[in-house]
Scaffold this motif. Structure first.
Motif, short mmCIF file in Angstrom:
data_model
loop_
_atom_site.label_atom_id
_atom_site.label_comp_id
_atom_site.label_asym_id
_atom_site.label_seq_id
_atom_site.Cartn_x
_atom_site.Cartn_y
_atom_site.Cartn_z
N GLU A 143 13.05 -22.58 -42.57
CA GLU A 143 12.37 -23.88 -42.55
C GLU A 143 10.91 -23.75 -42.16
O GLU A 143 10.05 -24.46 -42.68
N GLY A 144 10.60 -22.85 -41.25
CA GLY A 144 9.24 -22.77 -40.75
C GLY A 144 9.04 -23.73 -39.58
O GLY A 144 9.89 -24.59 -39.31
N PRO A 145 7.91 -23.61 -38.88
CA PRO A 145 7.73 -24.37 -37.63
C PRO A 145 7.19 -25.79 -37.79
O PRO A 145 7.08 -26.51 -36.81
N TYR A 146 6.85 -26.19 -39.02
CA TYR A 146 6.08 -27.43 -39.16
C TYR A 146 6.78 -28.52 -39.97
O TYR A 146 6.12 -29.31 -40.66
N TYR A 147 8.12 -28.59 -39.90
CA TYR A 147 8.78 -29.71 -40.56
C TYR A 147 8.26 -31.00 -39.93
O TYR A 147 8.15 -31.11 -38.71
N PRO A 148 7.90 -32.00 -40.74
CA PRO A 148 7.26 -33.22 -40.21
C PRO A 148 8.10 -33.92 -39.15
O PRO A 148 9.30 -34.10 -39.30
N ILE A 149 7.42 -34.30 -38.07
CA ILE A 149 8.10 -35.03 -37.00
C ILE A 149 7.39 -36.35 -36.69
O ILE A 149 7.91 -37.17 -35.93
N THR A 150 6.22 -36.57 -37.29
CA THR A 150 5.49 -37.82 -37.08
C THR A 150 5.91 -38.82 -38.16
O THR A 150 5.74 -38.55 -39.36
N PRO A 151 6.48 -39.96 -37.79
CA PRO A 151 6.95 -40.93 -38.79
C PRO A 151 5.81 -41.40 -39.68
O PRO A 151 4.66 -41.54 -39.24
N GLN A 152 6.12 -41.58 -40.97
CA GLN A 152 5.13 -42.14 -41.88
C GLN A 152 5.85 -42.99 -42.92
O GLN A 152 6.94 -42.66 -43.38
N LYS A 153 5.22 -44.11 -43.26
CA LYS A 153 5.83 -45.04 -44.22
C LYS A 153 5.69 -44.54 -45.65
O LYS A 153 6.56 -44.76 -46.49
N ASP A 154 4.57 -43.88 -45.94
CA ASP A 154 4.29 -43.44 -47.31
C ASP A 154 4.93 -42.07 -47.54
O ASP A 154 4.47 -41.05 -47.03
N GLN A 155 6.00 -42.06 -48.32
CA GLN A 155 6.69 -40.82 -48.63
C GLN A 155 6.96 -40.71 -50.13
O GLN A 155 7.93 -40.09 -50.55
N ASP A 156 6.08 -41.32 -50.93
CA ASP A 156 6.33 -41.33 -52.37
C ASP A 156 5.90 -40.01 -53.04
O ASP A 156 5.52 -39.06 -52.37
N ALA A 157 5.99 -39.97 -54.36
CA ALA A 157 5.80 -38.73 -55.11
C ALA A 157 4.34 -38.38 -55.38
O ALA A 157 4.07 -37.39 -56.08
N ASP A 158 3.40 -39.14 -54.85
CA ASP A 158 1.98 -38.80 -55.00
C ASP A 158 1.39 -38.49 -53.63
O ASP A 158 1.07 -39.39 -52.85
N LEU A 159 1.26 -37.20 -53.34
CA LEU A 159 0.75 -36.77 -52.03
C LEU A 159 -0.77 -36.72 -51.97
O LEU A 159 -1.35 -36.41 -50.93
N THR A 160 -1.44 -37.02 -53.10
CA THR A 160 -2.90 -36.92 -53.13
C THR A 160 -3.59 -38.15 -52.57
O THR A 160 -4.81 -38.21 -52.51
N LYS A 161 -2.79 -39.15 -52.17
CA LYS A 161 -3.37 -40.35 -51.57
C LYS A 161 -2.38 -40.94 -50.59
O LYS A 161 -1.18 -40.67 -50.65
N VAL A 162 -2.91 -41.73 -49.68
CA VAL A 162 -2.08 -42.36 -48.64
C VAL A 162 -2.24 -43.86 -48.76
O VAL A 162 -3.38 -44.37 -48.84
N VAL A 163 -1.15 -44.57 -48.77
CA VAL A 163 -1.20 -46.04 -48.88
C VAL A 163 -2.02 -46.62 -47.74
O VAL A 163 -1.86 -46.25 -46.58
N GLY A 164 -2.96 -47.50 -48.09
CA GLY A 164 -3.82 -48.14 -47.10
C GLY A 164 -5.14 -47.43 -46.90
O GLY A 164 -6.01 -47.93 -46.19
N LYS A 165 -5.30 -46.25 -47.53
CA LYS A 165 -6.57 -45.51 -47.43
C LYS A 165 -7.18 -45.37 -48.82
O LYS A 165 -6.47 -45.17 -49.80
N LYS A 166 -8.50 -45.44 -48.89
CA LYS A 166 -9.19 -45.43 -50.18
C LYS A 166 -9.49 -44.02 -50.69
O LYS A 166 -9.70 -43.81 -51.87
N GLY A 167 -9.53 -43.04 -49.79
CA GLY A 167 -9.92 -41.70 -50.19
C GLY A 167 -8.82 -40.92 -50.90
O GLY A 167 -7.65 -41.32 -50.92
N LYS A 168 -9.23 -39.81 -51.50
CA LYS A 168 -8.31 -38.89 -52.16
C LYS A 168 -8.23 -37.59 -51.36
O LYS A 168 -9.21 -37.18 -50.73
N ALA A 169 -7.09 -36.94 -51.42
CA ALA A 169 -6.93 -35.66 -50.71
C ALA A 169 -7.90 -34.62 -51.27
O ALA A 169 -8.16 -34.58 -52.48
N LYS A 170 -8.43 -33.79 -50.39
CA LYS A 170 -9.33 -32.71 -50.80
C LYS A 170 -8.53 -31.58 -51.46
O LYS A 170 -7.37 -31.35 -51.14
#
Length: 209
Positions: free
Chosen positions: A36-63
């Motif tokens: 699994e590795g040491p960094y399985y997500p533990i911080t809750p997040q509402k946005d878990q859809d199939a587009d990881l290049t953006k986050v709901v509620g934010k205007k920017g795009k992932a670098k």
């Protein structure tokens, strides 16, 4: 006579159809498992859809370089598996995980979703958009080659924990986990390029319980 002949033709037709369907279903080798590795997500997040290049509620795009990954989930008899859950996470383009225990100097990308939970559709198909993950730790003499973590599960099948690698990356043959696999296992865990730029195909095979 006509009735018997009709049944005969019907049986021949059905048999031919079964034969044709059967030619498209082939036994498949199981996808190898990985830690699994040491960094399985533990911080809750509402946005878990199939587009990881953006986050709901934010205007920017992932670098980083945006990439698309698609494929199918099968069982080891070659039957596609609809409604399979794929839980995936990865480092951002700088090689930083969105995880409180990743204390590397690589920057956090607040516009990168970092984690998704998706379901396969009819035919076992799935697709997601993300960025090419960076190697980590940043500036270390030994780095993990770029990869994406996946937990794949469906009722009636053994859950799979694995990592997807990228073809021909120069760090693959320096990565301890990748090198520990046989060539066949490496091939099964490595995505394939397609005719479209920055697009990869990756199929997954689960074992029945």
């Amino acid at each position: 006579m006509k009735l018997h002949r009709r049944h005969f033709i019907k049986n021949i037709t059905l048999g031919s159809l079964v034969g044709l369907i059967g030619t498209h279903v082939h036994a498949r080798t199981l996808t190898p498992s990985e830690m699994e590795g040491p960094y399985y997500p533990i911080t809750p997040q509402k946005d878990q859809d199939a587009d990881l290049t953006k986050v709901v509620g934010k205007k920017g795009k992932a670098k980083g370089i945006a990439i698309e990954i698609y494929g199918q989930v099968f069982d080891n008899q070659g039957v596609p598996l609809e409604d399979t859950t794929i839980d995936l996470w990865q480092a951002n383009s700088y090689g930083k995980y969105h995880h409180p225990h990743d204390n590397s100097d690589a920057p956090i990308d607040e516009n990168f979703q970092a984690w998704a939970i998706i379901q396969t559709k009819a035919g076992g198909h799935f697709r997601f958009k993300t960025v090419f993950p960076g190697a980590y730790p940043l500036n270390a003499s030994q780095q993990r080659t770029p990869h994406i973590h996946l937990k794949v599960s469906k009722r009636g099948y053994h859950s799979l924990l694995t990592q997807m690698y990228f073809p021909d990356h120069p760090l693959n043959q320096k990565d301890g986990l990748f090198r520990s696999k046989t060539r066949q296992e490496q091939a099964l865990m490595t995505a394939k390029t397609t005719s479209k730029a920055n697009q990869y195909r990756y199929d997954i095979v689960l074992a029945k319980v």
